[in-house]
Design a protein around this motif. Structure first.
Motif, short mmCIF file in Angstrom:
data_model
loop_
_atom_site.label_atom_id
_atom_site.label_comp_id
_atom_site.label_asym_id
_atom_site.label_seq_id
_atom_site.Cartn_x
_atom_site.Cartn_y
_atom_site.Cartn_z
N PRO A 204 0.84 -1.20 0.00
CA PRO A 204 0.00 0.00 0.00
C PRO A 204 0.88 1.25 0.00
CG PRO A 204 -0.82 -1.59 1.59
CD PRO A 204 0.50 -2.12 1.10
N GLY A 205 0.48 2.23 -0.79
CA GLY A 205 1.24 3.47 -0.85
C GLY A 205 2.35 3.49 -1.88
N THR A 206 2.66 2.34 -2.48
CA THR A 206 3.64 2.32 -3.57
C THR A 206 3.17 3.25 -4.67
OG1 THR A 206 4.21 0.03 -3.06
CG2 THR A 206 4.85 0.85 -5.23
N ARG A 207 4.09 3.99 -5.26
CA ARG A 207 3.73 4.90 -6.36
C ARG A 207 4.28 4.36 -7.68
NH1 ARG A 207 6.56 9.89 -5.19
NH2 ARG A 207 7.86 8.65 -3.77
N LEU A 208 3.44 4.42 -8.71
CA LEU A 208 3.80 3.89 -10.02
C LEU A 208 3.59 4.98 -11.07
CD1 LEU A 208 1.89 1.60 -8.36
CD2 LEU A 208 2.90 0.16 -10.11
N ALA A 209 4.47 5.01 -12.07
CA ALA A 209 4.33 6.03 -13.11
C ALA A 209 5.07 5.62 -14.37
CB ALA A 209 4.85 7.38 -12.62
N VAL A 210 4.46 5.95 -15.52
CA VAL A 210 5.17 5.97 -16.80
C VAL A 210 5.86 7.33 -16.84
CG1 VAL A 210 4.95 5.83 -19.30
CG2 VAL A 210 3.41 4.50 -17.84
N MET A 211 7.10 7.39 -16.42
CA MET A 211 7.74 8.65 -16.06
C MET A 211 8.50 9.33 -17.20
SD MET A 211 8.08 10.67 -13.47
CE MET A 211 7.70 9.73 -11.98
N GLU A 212 8.63 8.68 -18.34
CA GLU A 212 9.56 9.16 -19.36
C GLU A 212 9.22 10.56 -19.87
OE1 GLU A 212 10.30 4.89 -18.98
OE2 GLU A 212 8.48 6.11 -19.06
N MET A 213 7.92 10.92 -19.95
CA MET A 213 7.55 12.23 -20.48
C MET A 213 8.11 13.37 -19.62
SD MET A 213 6.15 13.58 -23.09
CE MET A 213 5.32 12.16 -23.80
N LYS A 214 8.36 13.10 -18.36
CA LYS A 214 8.97 14.12 -17.49
C LYS A 214 10.31 14.57 -18.04
CE LYS A 214 10.66 14.80 -12.76
NZ LYS A 214 10.81 14.19 -11.41
N TRP A 215 10.99 13.68 -18.75
CA TRP A 215 12.31 13.98 -19.30
C TRP A 215 12.26 14.20 -20.82
CZ3 TRP A 215 15.47 15.07 -15.52
CH2 TRP A 215 15.24 14.49 -14.28
N GLY A 216 11.06 14.41 -21.36
CA GLY A 216 10.93 14.65 -22.79
C GLY A 216 11.14 13.43 -23.63
#
Length: 261
Positions: free
Chosen positions: A131-143
């Motif tokens: 519980p509380g784990t965070r998940l993201a498709v993060m690549e767009m943050k870096w363009g």
């Protein structure tokens, strides 16, 4: 320090990303170490299941930012374009090698699973998150766009609009929301303990049937219906009356755990 550690528990291989001071951020050395671990395990006849986890306070924080500089000043095409592992390049094989493994793979997630870490987890058969784990498709943050196999695996887990939203925005999802959307299989206060218990339960099943089941489920998402139906029949024919199935029948009749050769 070795980027990946490997130890065995009764037929279950535990593969640990081992860069805790960097929240297991992925550098080129880790990519190669993960692929090497999967290749080694693929050749192990006694392998029954695999658990993927991360040392320290996170499963994986994504690609090491220092690698972006190496990519930017180098020749991206020379690094990315070559198909070094069948249809995949080295970066894609980082996650797809677990799908190619012949036994079930369970990812135990905690802290964060961002970018490359999320794509690695998506290559597993099952994802168990604290519980509380965070998940993201993060690549767009870096363009950038996700390019480590995620666009093969994530569409099997998420509706198209959700995958688009996550890809376009780089927004983080809590594990509870990821569970509702299908990105996470289940939640557990101790995801590693739960993953181990599940892996050990799988390890107690017929090894030939488990491997057949993984092949069949994988085909079910990629092959035409006629091929899947024919594959069902072929796989079943190869199991009926064979030593593993006979061991299961004998154990069920005797009300004991089966013993496999």
């Amino acid at each position: 320090m070795e980027r990946v550690s490997l130890h065995w528990v009764e037929g279950v291989a535990v593969v640990t990303l081992n860069r805790p001071d960097k929240m297991n951020a992925v550098d080129f050395t880790m990519i190669d170490a993960v692929i090497a671990a999967a290749e080694r395990l693929a050749a192990e006849p006694g392998l029954r299941a695999v658990v993927l986890t991360g040392a320290g306070r996170a499963f994986c924080a994504g690609l090491d930012v220092a690698n972006f500089a190496a990519l930017a000043v180098g020749d991206p095409e020379a690094l990315i374009a070559p198909r070094s592992h069948g249809d995949a390049n080295r970066f894609q094989q980082f996650s797809l090698c677990w799908r190619a493994l012949p036994v079930p793979v369970i990812a135990a997630l905690h802290g964060v699973a961002f970018g490359a870490g999320l794509q690695l987890a998506a290559g597993a058969d099952i994802r168990i998150a604290a519980p509380g784990t965070r998940l993201a498709v993060m690549e767009m943050k870096w363009g950038l766009i996700p390019d480590m196999g995620g666009m093969v695996t994530l569409p099997e887990l998420l509706c198209a609009d959700v995958l688009r939203r996550m890809t376009y925005t780089a927004e983080e999802l809590p594990a509870e929301e990821a569970l509702r959307l299908g990105l996470v299989t289940e939640l557990a206060e101790d995801p590693l303990a739960r993953a181990m218990a599940l892996a050990q339960a799988i390890a107690g099943r017929s090894p030939s049937a488990i491997r057949a089941a993984k092949r069949l489920v994988t085909a079910a998402y990629t092959a035409p219906a006629a091929e899947v139906l024919a594959m069902e029949s072929r796989e079943q024919i190869d199991l009926i009356g064979k030593p593993d199935q006979m061991a299961v029948i004998a154990a069920n009749m005797a009300r004991r755990a089966p013993t496999f050769g």
